[in-house]
Motif scaffolding. Structure first.
Motif, mmCIF file in Angstrom:
data_model
loop_
_atom_site.group_PDB
_atom_site.id
_atom_site.type_symbol
_atom_site.label_atom_id
_atom_site.label_comp_id
_atom_site.label_asym_id
_atom_site.label_seq_id
_atom_site.Cartn_x
_atom_site.Cartn_y
_atom_site.Cartn_z
ATOM 1 N N GLU A 45 33.134 40.592 42.350
ATOM 2 C CA GLU A 45 32.420 39.625 43.199
ATOM 3 C C GLU A 45 33.403 38.606 43.771
ATOM 4 O O GLU A 45 33.337 38.250 44.959
ATOM 5 N N MET A 46 34.336 38.139 42.933
ATOM 6 C CA MET A 46 35.297 37.134 43.369
ATOM 7 C C MET A 46 36.286 37.700 44.388
ATOM 8 O O MET A 46 36.739 36.986 45.279
ATOM 9 N N VAL A 47 36.624 38.974 44.241
ATOM 10 C CA VAL A 47 37.531 39.593 45.204
ATOM 11 C C VAL A 47 36.925 39.534 46.603
ATOM 12 O O VAL A 47 37.596 39.198 47.580
ATOM 13 N N SER A 48 35.630 39.837 46.689
ATOM 14 C CA SER A 48 34.946 39.811 47.989
ATOM 15 C C SER A 48 34.872 38.405 48.566
ATOM 16 O O SER A 48 34.980 38.218 49.778
ATOM 17 N N GLN A 49 34.685 37.420 47.694
ATOM 18 C CA GLN A 49 34.525 36.038 48.153
ATOM 19 C C GLN A 49 35.871 35.344 48.390
ATOM 20 O O GLN A 49 36.076 34.682 49.411
ATOM 21 N N PHE A 50 36.783 35.516 47.459
ATOM 22 C CA PHE A 50 38.042 34.761 47.432
ATOM 23 C C PHE A 50 39.154 35.446 48.241
ATOM 24 O O PHE A 50 40.034 34.800 48.785
ATOM 25 N N LYS A 51 39.088 36.792 48.311
ATOM 26 C CA LYS A 51 40.098 37.594 49.015
ATOM 27 C C LYS A 51 41.519 37.228 48.565
ATOM 28 O O LYS A 51 42.348 36.730 49.344
ATOM 29 N N PRO A 52 41.822 37.494 47.297
ATOM 30 C CA PRO A 52 43.132 37.088 46.754
ATOM 31 C C PRO A 52 44.287 37.923 47.297
ATOM 32 O O PRO A 52 44.101 39.065 47.727
ATOM 33 N N ASP A 53 45.471 37.325 47.247
ATOM 34 C CA ASP A 53 46.692 38.069 47.566
ATOM 35 C C ASP A 53 47.136 38.883 46.352
ATOM 36 O O ASP A 53 47.753 39.937 46.498
ATOM 37 N N LEU A 54 46.813 38.357 45.164
ATOM 38 C CA LEU A 54 47.248 38.989 43.917
ATOM 39 C C LEU A 54 46.181 38.799 42.843
ATOM 40 O O LEU A 54 45.564 37.737 42.759
ATOM 41 N N ILE A 55 45.988 39.849 42.028
ATOM 42 C CA ILE A 55 45.063 39.773 40.889
ATOM 43 C C ILE A 55 45.870 39.943 39.610
ATOM 44 O O ILE A 55 46.602 40.925 39.447
ATOM 45 N N LEU A 56 45.755 38.977 38.697
ATOM 46 C CA LEU A 56 46.286 39.128 37.345
ATOM 47 C C LEU A 56 45.145 39.682 36.510
ATOM 48 O O LEU A 56 44.172 38.978 36.227
ATOM 49 N N LEU A 57 45.236 40.924 36.114
ATOM 50 C CA LEU A 57 44.078 41.653 35.585
ATOM 51 C C LEU A 57 44.311 42.143 34.162
ATOM 52 O O LEU A 57 45.225 42.936 33.905
ATOM 53 N N ASP A 58 43.479 41.655 33.248
ATOM 54 C CA ASP A 58 43.529 42.151 31.868
ATOM 55 C C ASP A 58 42.928 43.546 31.831
ATOM 56 O O ASP A 58 41.975 43.851 32.553
ATOM 57 N N ASN A 59 43.477 44.393 30.981
ATOM 58 C CA ASN A 59 42.989 45.769 30.916
ATOM 59 C C ASN A 59 41.724 45.905 30.082
ATOM 60 O O ASN A 59 40.720 46.452 30.538
ATOM 61 N N MET A 61 38.516 44.692 28.715
ATOM 62 C CA MET A 61 37.486 43.671 28.946
ATOM 63 C C MET A 61 36.105 44.302 28.822
ATOM 64 O O MET A 61 35.960 45.519 28.987
ATOM 65 N N PRO A 62 35.079 43.497 28.540
ATOM 66 C CA PRO A 62 33.717 44.031 28.505
ATOM 67 C C PRO A 62 33.213 44.347 29.913
ATOM 68 O O PRO A 62 33.759 43.885 30.904
ATOM 69 N N LYS A 63 32.179 45.175 29.984
ATOM 70 C CA LYS A 63 31.487 45.552 31.224
ATOM 71 C C LYS A 63 32.325 46.487 32.095
ATOM 72 O O LYS A 63 31.939 47.618 32.346
ATOM 73 N N LEU A 64 33.462 46.014 32.552
ATOM 74 C CA LEU A 64 34.374 46.869 33.326
ATOM 75 C C LEU A 64 35.802 46.606 32.869
ATOM 76 O O LEU A 64 36.235 45.456 32.802
ATOM 77 N N SER A 65 36.521 47.665 32.544
ATOM 78 C CA SER A 65 37.910 47.497 32.125
ATOM 79 C C SER A 65 38.786 47.236 33.343
ATOM 80 O O SER A 65 38.372 47.404 34.498
ATOM 81 N N GLY A 66 40.048 46.861 33.072
ATOM 82 C CA GLY A 66 40.988 46.652 34.162
ATOM 83 C C GLY A 66 41.214 47.921 34.967
ATOM 84 O O GLY A 66 41.329 47.881 36.190
ATOM 85 N N TRP A 67 41.258 49.064 34.269
ATOM 86 C CA TRP A 67 41.432 50.345 34.968
ATOM 87 C C TRP A 67 40.261 50.609 35.913
ATOM 88 O O TRP A 67 40.453 51.065 37.054
ATOM 89 N N GLN A 68 39.057 50.353 35.426
ATOM 90 C CA GLN A 68 37.868 50.599 36.251
ATOM 91 C C GLN A 68 37.854 49.692 37.481
ATOM 92 O O GLN A 68 37.506 50.130 38.578
ATOM 93 N N VAL A 69 38.208 48.434 37.282
ATOM 94 C CA VAL A 69 38.267 47.506 38.419
ATOM 95 C C VAL A 69 39.307 47.986 39.427
ATOM 96 O O VAL A 69 39.053 48.022 40.643
ATOM 97 N N THR A 70 40.480 48.389 38.920
ATOM 98 C CA THR A 70 41.547 48.869 39.801
ATOM 99 C C THR A 70 41.103 50.114 40.556
ATOM 100 O O THR A 70 41.329 50.228 41.776
ATOM 101 N N ARG A 71 40.480 51.047 39.854
ATOM 102 C CA ARG A 71 40.027 52.291 40.498
ATOM 103 C C ARG A 71 39.033 51.998 41.613
ATOM 104 O O ARG A 71 39.096 52.599 42.690
#
Length: 244
Positions: A45-59, A61-71
Motif C-alpha cells: 500500500e505504501m509503495v503505491s502511495q509513497f513511490k519510494p526510490d528504495l525499499i529496505l525490506l525484511d525477509n 514477516m507476517p502476512k507477506l514475506s519479503g520474497w512475496q513482496v519482491t515477487r
C-alpha cells in the motif's frame, strides 16, 4: 555522515518496531525522506502511495514475506510501474540459495542480520548511485532514439523533395524550337533544380554524420542547434533570416 545531495525516498519494511524506529530516525538525520511499514501488506500500500526510490525490506514477516513482496513488485502486472524500484533485502538467514533467489527476483542487495549501520548506509548510497546512473542512461537512450527517429523522418522528407526536383531537371533542358526567353527560363530552372539537388544531398550526408556522431559520442550534444545551422547554411539566404 555526509547528507545526500538529493532527498531520496526510502520505505522501511520490518515487523520489529525497534528496527523501524532506528532506521526512521537515522535515515531522516541523513537527509532521506522516510516512510515505514510493519508488514508486507502495508508495504505494498505504501509503495503505491509513497513511490519510494528504495525499499529496505525484511525477509521474514507476517502476512507477506519479503520474497512475496519482491515477487509482486517485480512480476505482477498490477505493480508494473514499480518494478524498477530498488530493493535491499534484510534476512537473518545466510543460506546461499536464499540469496540467489533474492537476486534472481530482482533484489539489488542482500544484507544479513545482525547488520552494521555504517555498512547499510554505504550499500544504500551504492544502490541509489547505481539507480541514478541507470536512470541517466535510460534518458540518454530515449534521447538518442528520438534523434534517430527524427533524422529518419527528415531524410525521408528530403528524399521526397528530391524526386520532383529530378523530374524538373530532366524536363527543363532548352529545346531548339524555343525562343530565347523560354530557353533562358528553362536554363534557369534547370540550374536551380541542380543546385537544390546538390544542397539536398549534402544536407542528407551532414544529417547522417550528425546523428552518427551524437549517438557514438554518448554525450548530450547540441544536435538541434547544429541541425539548425546546417539548414541555414544550405537553404536560407542571409536576407531571408531578416524576414525580407
Amino acid at each position: 555522515y555526509i547528507l545526500m545531495e538529493e532527498k531520496a525516498k526510502i520505505l522501511i519494511v520490518d515487523d520489529e518496531p525497534r528496527n523501524l524506529d532506528f532506521f526512521d530516525v537515522m535515515l531522516d538525520k541523513l537527509g532521506f525522506e522516510v516512510e515505514r511499514a510493519e508488514n508486507g501488506v502495508i508495504a505494498l500500500e505504501m509503495v503505491s502511495q509513497f513511490k519510494p526510490d528504495l525499499i529496505l525490506l525484511d525477509n521474514v514477516m507476517p502476512k507477506l514475506s519479503g520474497w512475496q513482496v519482491t515477487r509482486l513488485l517485480k512480476q505482477d502486472p498490477a505493480y508494473s510501474q514499480f518494478k524498477d524500484t530498488s530493493i535491499i533485502m534484510f534476512s537473518a538467514m545466510d543460506d546461499v540459495r536464499d540469496k540467489i533467489e533474492g537476486f534472481e527476483l530482482g533484489v539489488d542487495d542482500y544484507i544479513r542480520k545482525p547488520f552494521n549501520f555504517s555498512e547499510v548506509i554505504a550499500r544504500i548510497r551504492a544502490v541509489l548511485k547505481n539507480r541514478e546512473i541507470n536512470r541517466q542512461n535510460l534518458v540518454k537512450e530515449r534521447k538518442f532514439d528520438q534523434i534517430e527517429s527524427f533524422s529518419e523522418s527528415v531524410l525521408y522528407f528530403l528524399n521526397q523533395l528530391r524526386e520532383p526536383l529530378e523530374q524538373i531537371l530532366s524536363k527543363s533542358d532548352p529545346d531548339i524550337s524555343m525562343d530565347e526567353s523560354a530557353a533562358d527560363f528553362c536554363s534557369f530552372v534547370s540550374s536551380e533544380a541542380e543546385k537544390a539537388i546538390v544542397s539536398l544531398d549534402e544536407f542528407k550526408e551532414e544529417i547522417s554524420r550528425l546523428t552518427e556522431n551524437e549517438i557514438e559520442s554518448g554525450k548530450n550534444g547540441n544536435f538541434l542547434k547544429e541541425l539548425d545551422q546546417r539548414i541555414h547554411k544550405h537553404f536560407i539566404k542571409p536576407d531571408d533570416s531578416d524576414g525580407e
